[in-house]
Design an enzyme around this catalytic site. Sequence first.
Site, PDB file in Angstrom:
ATOM      1  N   GLU A   1      38.818  -4.326  14.731  1.00 22.85           N
ATOM      2  CA  GLU A   1      39.028  -5.511  13.896  1.00 22.85           C
ATOM      3  C   GLU A   1      40.461  -5.527  13.370  1.00 22.85           C
ATOM      4  OE1 GLU A   1      37.079  -7.470   9.832  1.00 22.85           O
ATOM      5  OE2 GLU A   1      36.911  -5.316  10.194  1.00 22.85           O
TER       6      GLU A   1
ATOM      7  N   LYS B   1      34.692 -14.677  12.327  1.00 24.62           N
ATOM      8  CA  LYS B   1      33.797 -13.859  11.509  1.00 24.62           C
ATOM      9  C   LYS B   1      33.013 -14.728  10.527  1.00 24.62           C
ATOM     10  CE  LYS B   1      34.005  -9.679   8.597  1.00 24.62           C
ATOM     11  NZ  LYS B   1      34.969  -8.733   7.962  1.00 24.62           N
TER      12      LYS B   1
ATOM     13  N   CYS C   1      32.556  -6.463  12.131  1.00 27.30           N
ATOM     14  CA  CYS C   1      32.400  -5.582  10.981  1.00 27.30           C
ATOM     15  C   CYS C   1      31.208  -5.918  10.079  1.00 27.30           C
ATOM     16  CB  CYS C   1      33.700  -5.554  10.185  1.00 27.30           C
ATOM     17  SG  CYS C   1      33.895  -4.068   9.161  1.00 27.30           S
TER      18      CYS C   1
END
Length: 254
Positions: free
Chosen positions: A40, A106, A140
């Site tokens: 990431e 995300k 994540c």
Amino acid sequence: MKIALIQAPLIWESPQANREYFEERVNSIEQEIDLIILPEMFTTGFTMNPKNVAETMEGETILKLKDLAKNKNTAITGSLIIIENEKYYNRLIFVFPSGKIEYYDKRHLFSLAGEEKIYTSGKEKQIVEYKGWKICPMICYDLRFPVFSRNTEDYDLLLYVANWPKPRTNAWDILLKARSVENMCYTLGVNRIGFDESGHEYIGHSQAIDFLGNTIINAEESEGVFIADLDKNAMLEARHRFGFLNDRDAFEIV
């Protein structure tokens, strides 16, 4: 499918230095690889200061990824900070060998660090189709929210790129296995190592896990490139034998 996981320290808010590092790592891979996965925010580390390091979809990092994908005849993926319409995104870029790009923004922004105050949340789950595989990319903090990753699309591979800190490594290890088992798919997690500017430590534990929760690779705390071979037929046979996905609940995310 043969996949390379690159577990690396990241140089804080230094896109050029990080590009050079990953270019060297990618070019060091001598085997033929189908997909290379980077962490990431691999050009900057997990920064809440995007103003001076954000790039566009025509920026230097995208151009470099396209060049590497073409020269190595492989797909490459990882997330970086993208600015678009005056908004910042933590965006996972999936670059095909042909130069075609698909991406995922995300969805679950990390409120503990105030990510939602700086970045714009993605709204759509994405499924990338590549070499006969259906791939579901996540970033994540998404790992903590199983409803969003639920395998309603019959995808084959679930992947997470991360800056996941040392104090919560146990959660990372547990949840990667859980996502594999509940979705009966291969699950890959690629995390960084080292320290960031705020003193947070990251110890990696990048992993490849099969559809029954068995560990194929665990990079533990080591810097390097780790290769995993994934067998889609074995996964499909297990799905057919056990039929767990046939009993999943129907739902819609609103």
